[in-house]
Scaffold this motif. Structure first.
Motif, PDB file in Angstrom:
ATOM      1  N   CYS A  90      -3.671  27.599 -29.098  1.00 33.20           N
ATOM      2  CA  CYS A  90      -4.266  26.309 -28.794  1.00 33.20           C
ATOM      3  C   CYS A  90      -4.298  26.156 -27.275  1.00 33.20           C
ATOM      4  N   ALA A  91      -5.339  25.550 -26.744  1.00 33.76           N
ATOM      5  CA  ALA A  91      -5.459  25.431 -25.290  1.00 33.76           C
ATOM      6  C   ALA A  91      -6.218  24.164 -24.925  1.00 33.76           C
ATOM      7  N   LEU A  92      -5.979  23.693 -23.718  1.00 36.41           N
ATOM      8  CA  LEU A  92      -6.760  22.581 -23.189  1.00 36.41           C
ATOM      9  C   LEU A  92      -7.295  22.964 -21.818  1.00 36.41           C
ATOM     10  N   SER A  93      -8.382  22.311 -21.470  1.00 34.60           N
ATOM     11  CA  SER A  93      -9.017  22.549 -20.185  1.00 34.60           C
ATOM     12  C   SER A  93      -9.179  21.217 -19.478  1.00 34.60           C
ATOM     13  N   ASP A  94      -8.765  21.191 -18.204  1.00 36.71           N
ATOM     14  CA  ASP A  94      -8.934  19.938 -17.461  1.00 36.71           C
ATOM     15  C   ASP A  94     -10.408  19.729 -17.136  1.00 36.71           C
ATOM     16  N   ARG A  95     -10.706  18.618 -16.571  1.00 35.83           N
ATOM     17  CA  ARG A  95     -12.106  18.282 -16.309  1.00 35.83           C
ATOM     18  C   ARG A  95     -12.411  18.231 -14.820  1.00 35.83           C
ATOM     19  N   THR A  96     -11.692  19.080 -14.085  1.00 41.17           N
ATOM     20  CA  THR A  96     -11.948  19.122 -12.658  1.00 41.17           C
ATOM     21  C   THR A  96     -13.152  19.979 -12.320  1.00 41.17           C
ATOM     22  N   GLY A  97     -13.650  20.729 -13.285  1.00 39.55           N
ATOM     23  CA  GLY A  97     -14.739  21.656 -13.011  1.00 39.55           C
ATOM     24  C   GLY A  97     -14.232  23.068 -12.819  1.00 39.55           C
ATOM     25  N   PHE A  98     -12.937  23.223 -12.574  1.00 38.78           N
ATOM     26  CA  PHE A  98     -12.388  24.563 -12.378  1.00 38.78           C
ATOM     27  C   PHE A  98     -12.060  25.257 -13.697  1.00 38.78           C
ATOM     28  N   GLN A  99     -12.083  24.499 -14.786  1.00 37.61           N
ATOM     29  CA  GLN A  99     -11.910  25.083 -16.108  1.00 37.61           C
ATOM     30  C   GLN A  99     -10.612  25.840 -16.275  1.00 37.61           C
ATOM     31  N   LYS A 100      -9.547  25.363 -15.658  1.00 40.36           N
ATOM     32  CA  LYS A 100      -8.278  26.051 -15.819  1.00 40.36           C
ATOM     33  C   LYS A 100      -7.718  25.736 -17.193  1.00 40.36           C
ATOM     34  N   LEU A 101      -7.443  26.768 -17.949  1.00 38.04           N
ATOM     35  CA  LEU A 101      -6.917  26.600 -19.300  1.00 38.04           C
ATOM     36  C   LEU A 101      -5.400  26.586 -19.297  1.00 38.04           C
ATOM     37  N   VAL A 102      -4.829  25.679 -20.081  1.00 34.89           N
ATOM     38  CA  VAL A 102      -3.395  25.650 -20.330  1.00 34.89           C
ATOM     39  C   VAL A 102      -3.200  26.011 -21.797  1.00 34.89           C
ATOM     40  N   PHE A 103      -2.396  27.027 -22.060  1.00 31.35           N
ATOM     41  CA  PHE A 103      -2.240  27.552 -23.406  1.00 31.35           C
ATOM     42  C   PHE A 103      -0.898  27.182 -24.014  1.00 31.35           C
ATOM     43  N   GLY A 104      -0.887  27.079 -25.323  1.00 27.11           N
ATOM     44  CA  GLY A 104       0.355  27.081 -26.064  1.00 27.11           C
ATOM     45  C   GLY A 104       0.896  28.500 -26.151  1.00 27.11           C
TER      46      GLY A 104
END
Lengths: 113, 113
Positions: A90-104
């Motif tokens: 599972c992962a989320l992506s911030d909305r800064t435009g840089f699309q950095k994913l944070v994963f479980g």
């Protein structure tokens, strides 16, 4: 900071059983949410995504609904197959435009015939 | 269509030796590029990201560095490897500001001995 928590594995099921893998998140703002799948020895493939509250992502019989009120994005499949055996992230992506994913940490699914 | 190439697939290197992993993307221009690491039994950690040639952001302090000499080329390097650098390294790309998913390469399994 942003974080993702998903259930520990492995999850062991028989073929045609129902699957649920829990995922909750902590984030500032309104992230996009994803499920990725990793087959042995391979990179990650996107399984499904949702970009706003109440969106349902679906693919190959898998589904997940973006629940803002419970900050959750649980993965479900009605009838698993042996070929679904893999690690699910599972992962989320911030909305800064840089699309950095944070994963479980990932959940290994093992499906037996 | 877009494709991402990452090599080598596996690598065994002695402690103290240098490292160079390469990733190239085809079929898109000015992508965001990323290096992630997956340590054994753990989730994926973002190491570096880049939004343009020569622009590198580091997410965690470590023994590694990254460079982007061309628009669609991303290189992960180390001057002297440590045992703790062992892991599965994944390159990925995305479209800036798209709020969509990242696309991953097949990964490099690095074992430092």
């Amino acid at each position: 900071g942003n974080s993702v928590t998903q259930m520990e594995g492995p999850v062991t099921l028989s073929e045609e059983a129902f699957l649920t893998i829990n995922c909750t998140y902590t984030a500032t703002g309104y992230p996009s949410l994803f499920w990725y799948v990793q087959y042995p020895g391979e990179g990650l493939q996107l399984l499904l995504k949702a970009t706003k509250a109440d969106d349902k992502g679906s693919n190959k019989g898998f589904e997940a609904t973006y629940r803002k009120e419970t900050t959750s994005f649980h993965l479900e499949k009605g009838s698993v197959q042996v070929s679904d055996s893999a690690v699910y992230f599972c992962a989320l992506s911030d909305r800064t435009g840089f699309q950095k994913l944070v994963f479980g940490t990932g959940t290994r699914l093992l499906v037996s015939p | 269509s877009q494709t991402i190439h990452q090599w080598p697939a596996t690598l065994v290197q002695p402690v103290g030796s240098p490292l160079s992993l390469e990733c190239t993307v085809e079929g898109t221009s000015n992508p965001n590029l990323y290096w992630y690491r997956q340590a054994a039994g753990r989730g994926l950690q973002l190491l570096f990201y880049s939004v343009g040639i020569g622009q590198i952001s580091s997410e965690v302090p470590q023994n590694l560095s990254a460079s982007r000499p061309q628009d669609r080329q991303f290189i992960l390097s180390s001057k002297k490897l440590l045992l703790s650098d062992s892991g599965f390294y994944l390159c990925a790309w995305s479209v800036y500001g798209d709020r969509g998913e990242a696309f991953f390469g097949q990964g490099t399994r690095l074992t430092v001995v």
